[in-house]
Structure formats: structure tokens, C-alpha cells
Motif scaffolding. Structure first.
Motif, PDB file in Angstrom:
ATOM      1  N   ALA A  13     -25.365  -2.106  18.271  1.00 40.72           N
ATOM      2  CA  ALA A  13     -26.464  -1.595  17.456  1.00 40.72           C
ATOM      3  C   ALA A  13     -26.829  -0.163  17.825  1.00 40.72           C
ATOM      4  N   SER A  14     -26.342   0.291  18.982  1.00 39.21           N
ATOM      5  CA  SER A  14     -26.684   1.630  19.463  1.00 39.21           C
ATOM      6  C   SER A  14     -25.485   2.573  19.397  1.00 39.21           C
ATOM      7  N   LYS A  15     -25.755   3.811  19.049  1.00 42.33           N
ATOM      8  CA  LYS A  15     -24.728   4.857  19.060  1.00 42.33           C
ATOM      9  C   LYS A  15     -24.671   5.558  20.420  1.00 42.33           C
ATOM     10  N   THR A  16     -25.639   5.230  21.315  1.00 44.99           N
ATOM     11  CA  THR A  16     -25.708   5.936  22.603  1.00 44.99           C
ATOM     12  C   THR A  16     -25.667   5.015  23.825  1.00 44.99           C
ATOM     13  N   GLU A  17     -25.997   3.738  23.692  1.00 46.41           N
ATOM     14  CA  GLU A  17     -26.069   2.815  24.829  1.00 46.41           C
ATOM     15  C   GLU A  17     -24.999   1.732  24.719  1.00 46.41           C
ATOM     16  N   PRO A  18     -24.366   1.364  25.838  1.00 47.35           N
ATOM     17  CA  PRO A  18     -23.377   0.286  25.798  1.00 47.35           C
ATOM     18  C   PRO A  18     -24.056  -1.076  25.672  1.00 47.35           C
ATOM     19  N   ALA A  19     -23.265  -2.074  25.302  1.00 48.96           N
ATOM     20  CA  ALA A  19     -23.732  -3.460  25.256  1.00 48.96           C
ATOM     21  C   ALA A  19     -22.655  -4.334  25.893  1.00 48.96           C
ATOM     22  N   LYS A  20     -23.076  -5.482  26.423  1.00 47.05           N
ATOM     23  CA  LYS A  20     -22.125  -6.389  27.059  1.00 47.05           C
ATOM     24  C   LYS A  20     -22.568  -7.819  26.807  1.00 47.05           C
ATOM     25  N   PHE A  21     -21.588  -8.684  26.555  1.00 46.78           N
ATOM     26  CA  PHE A  21     -21.915 -10.093  26.382  1.00 46.78           C
ATOM     27  C   PHE A  21     -20.831 -10.989  26.954  1.00 46.78           C
ATOM     28  N   LEU A  22     -21.225 -12.223  27.225  1.00 51.97           N
ATOM     29  CA  LEU A  22     -20.360 -13.261  27.759  1.00 51.97           C
ATOM     30  C   LEU A  22     -20.053 -14.209  26.605  1.00 51.97           C
ATOM     31  N   VAL A  23     -18.798 -14.669  26.498  1.00 52.59           N
ATOM     32  CA  VAL A  23     -18.418 -15.595  25.433  1.00 52.59           C
ATOM     33  C   VAL A  23     -17.783 -16.828  26.058  1.00 52.59           C
ATOM     34  N   PHE A  24     -18.292 -18.002  25.685  1.00 53.24           N
ATOM     35  CA  PHE A  24     -17.740 -19.285  26.093  1.00 53.24           C
ATOM     36  C   PHE A  24     -17.009 -19.851  24.873  1.00 53.24           C
ATOM     37  N   ILE A  25     -15.707 -20.121  25.015  1.00 48.30           N
ATOM     38  CA  ILE A  25     -14.883 -20.583  23.892  1.00 48.30           C
ATOM     39  C   ILE A  25     -14.275 -21.927  24.261  1.00 48.30           C
ATOM     40  N   VAL A  26     -14.509 -22.946  23.423  1.00 52.94           N
ATOM     41  CA  VAL A  26     -13.879 -24.251  23.592  1.00 52.94           C
ATOM     42  C   VAL A  26     -12.895 -24.414  22.442  1.00 52.94           C
ATOM     43  N   LYS A  27     -11.595 -24.633  22.795  1.00 52.47           N
ATOM     44  CA  LYS A  27     -10.562 -24.659  21.768  1.00 52.47           C
ATOM     45  C   LYS A  27      -9.435 -25.596  22.151  1.00 52.47           C
ATOM     46  N   ASP A  28      -8.569 -25.884  21.157  1.00 56.18           N
ATOM     47  CA  ASP A  28      -7.340 -26.614  21.421  1.00 56.18           C
ATOM     48  C   ASP A  28      -6.433 -25.729  22.257  1.00 56.18           C
ATOM     49  N   LYS A  29      -5.793 -26.297  23.272  1.00 56.44           N
ATOM     50  CA  LYS A  29      -4.938 -25.514  24.163  1.00 56.44           C
ATOM     51  C   LYS A  29      -3.785 -24.841  23.426  1.00 56.44           C
ATOM     52  N   ASN A  30      -3.290 -25.461  22.367  1.00 56.59           N
ATOM     53  CA  ASN A  30      -2.120 -24.921  21.676  1.00 56.59           C
ATOM     54  C   ASN A  30      -2.477 -23.923  20.578  1.00 56.59           C
ATOM     55  N   LYS A  31      -3.746 -23.556  20.468  1.00 62.25           N
ATOM     56  CA  LYS A  31      -4.166 -22.605  19.433  1.00 62.25           C
ATOM     57  C   LYS A  31      -4.505 -21.265  20.063  1.00 62.25           C
ATOM     58  N   PRO A  32      -4.234 -20.165  19.323  1.00 64.22           N
ATOM     59  CA  PRO A  32      -4.589 -18.844  19.851  1.00 64.22           C
ATOM     60  C   PRO A  32      -6.099 -18.647  19.917  1.00 64.22           C
ATOM     61  N   VAL A  33      -6.525 -17.727  20.759  1.00 64.93           N
ATOM     62  CA  VAL A  33      -7.949 -17.421  20.904  1.00 64.93           C
ATOM     63  C   VAL A  33      -8.458 -16.672  19.683  1.00 64.93           C
ATOM     64  N   VAL A  34      -7.678 -15.720  19.190  1.00 64.18           N
ATOM     65  CA  VAL A  34      -8.085 -14.868  18.074  1.00 64.18           C
ATOM     66  C   VAL A  34      -7.049 -14.959  16.963  1.00 64.18           C
ATOM     67  N   LEU A  35      -7.532 -15.132  15.739  1.00 67.31           N
ATOM     68  CA  LEU A  35      -6.671 -15.135  14.562  1.00 67.31           C
ATOM     69  C   LEU A  35      -7.075 -13.977  13.663  1.00 67.31           C
ATOM     70  N   PRO A  36      -6.144 -13.427  12.899  1.00 65.14           N
ATOM     71  CA  PRO A  36      -6.463 -12.283  12.044  1.00 65.14           C
ATOM     72  C   PRO A  36      -7.380 -12.637  10.885  1.00 65.14           C
ATOM     73  N   GLY A  37      -8.198 -11.686  10.488  1.00 64.68           N
ATOM     74  CA  GLY A  37      -9.032 -11.798   9.283  1.00 64.68           C
ATOM     75  C   GLY A  37      -9.795 -13.091   9.192  1.00 64.68           C
ATOM     76  N   ASP A  38      -9.770 -13.677   7.971  1.00 62.30           N
ATOM     77  CA  ASP A  38     -10.537 -14.898   7.779  1.00 62.30           C
ATOM     78  C   ASP A  38      -9.697 -16.153   7.938  1.00 62.30           C
ATOM     79  N   ALA A  39      -8.404 -16.030   8.259  1.00 63.31           N
ATOM     80  CA  ALA A  39      -7.526 -17.172   8.535  1.00 63.31           C
ATOM     81  C   ALA A  39      -7.664 -18.269   7.481  1.00 63.31           C
ATOM     82  N   GLY A  40      -7.859 -17.863   6.239  1.00 62.96           N
ATOM     83  CA  GLY A  40      -7.939 -18.833   5.152  1.00 62.96           C
ATOM     84  C   GLY A  40      -9.287 -19.495   5.000  1.00 62.96           C
TER      85      GLY A  40
END
Length: 143
Positions: A115-142
Motif C-alpha cells: 500500500a506504500s510507495k516508500t515503506e516496505p511490508a512483510k507477511f508470513l504465509v501458512f499454506i496447507v496443500k496436497d504434497k503432489n501439487k505446486p505451491v503457485v499456479l499461473p493466473g486463475d488456473a481455470g
């Protein structure tokens, strides 16, 4: 594995599956990318075939993320700064340190920016997923 990675490279991290993110048309010109750092990855023994991944994401000032999808449940916890997050079909949310944001397996992450053009931001992400699936998929993935 404490090196810093861009969000597009997140899916290519050893042990984190494969995937990529595509540019969102109106924000494709941004040269500043988020920095993603793996924190941990653990199998969930009480849920065979599932894993939990924890990452930190640093948004430099003015960063705009690419549209992407996680075939997973993800919870964002803002550590520092102010960010704008949103999923397809829902209003954008302005988040500050201490706030959370949820993305489900059917959500497309359409808005992610500092939201800022001058200050950094940082966040933690907890992801629960199937082991055989990628973490990130392109676009809207259907979705």
C-alpha cells in the motif's frame, strides 16, 4: 534454505513443487517483485498426502504481485507495513501489521500489493496443500 526468491520462483524451490506466476496486464510493467523466503515445510502425519509450508514475503515499496492461484488453503499474517490483498469476486482488503487474510483452494489471487510507495511490508504465509501439487499456479488456473 534462507535465500530470497521472487514469487515467480517460489514454485521452483527445492521441495516446494513447481509452478509459475503470470503478469497481471495492468501491473505487468512493475520491475519490483516480492521476495519470498521459505521458513519450513512439514508433512502432516494426521492428514496423509498433505503438507504445510510456511514462507515469508517481503513487499518492497510500490511492489505489485502477479495474478496467481494456490490449489491450497493459505493464511496471510501481516508482520510489518500495509498491504492490499484480494481474490476474484471479493472486495480488496487493506491489511496492517497483525491482520490476516485467507485464500482458499478455489480462489484466484487477483490483488497483492504494498500500500506504500516508500515503506516496505512483510507477511508470513501458512499454506496447507496436497504434497503432489505446486505451491503457485499461473493466473486463475481455470477458476
Amino acid at each position: 534454505m534462507k535465500a530470497i526468491y521472487t514469487i515467480a520462483a517460489l514454485g521452483l524451490l527445492a521441495g516446494f513443487g513447481s509452478g509459475t506466476a503470470l503478469a497481471h496486464d495492468e501491473h505487468a510493467a512493475t520491475a519490483v517483485q516480492p521476495n519470498v523466503t521459505p521458513v519450513t515445510q512439514k508433512d502432516m502425519p494426521d492428514m496423509p498426502g498433505k503438507e504445510i509450508i510456511v514462507i515469508t514475503v517481503d513487499y518492497p515499496p510500490g511492489v505489485v504481485e502477479h495474478v496467481h492461484h494456490h490449489d491450497a488453503n493459505a493464511i496471510v499474517y501481516v508482520l510489518q507495513g500495509n498491504i492490499i490483498e484480494g481474490v476474484k469476486g471479493q472486495p480488496e482488503q487493506h491489511l496492517k501489521a497483525g491482520d490476516t487474510f485467507y485464500e482458499g483452494p478455489n480462489d484466484t489471487h487477483t490483488v497483492g500489493r504494498n500500500a506504500s510507495k516508500t515503506e516496505p511490508a512483510k507477511f508470513l504465509v501458512f499454506i496447507v496443500k496436497d504434497k503432489n501439487k505446486p505451491v503457485v499456479l499461473p493466473g486463475d488456473a481455470g477458476h
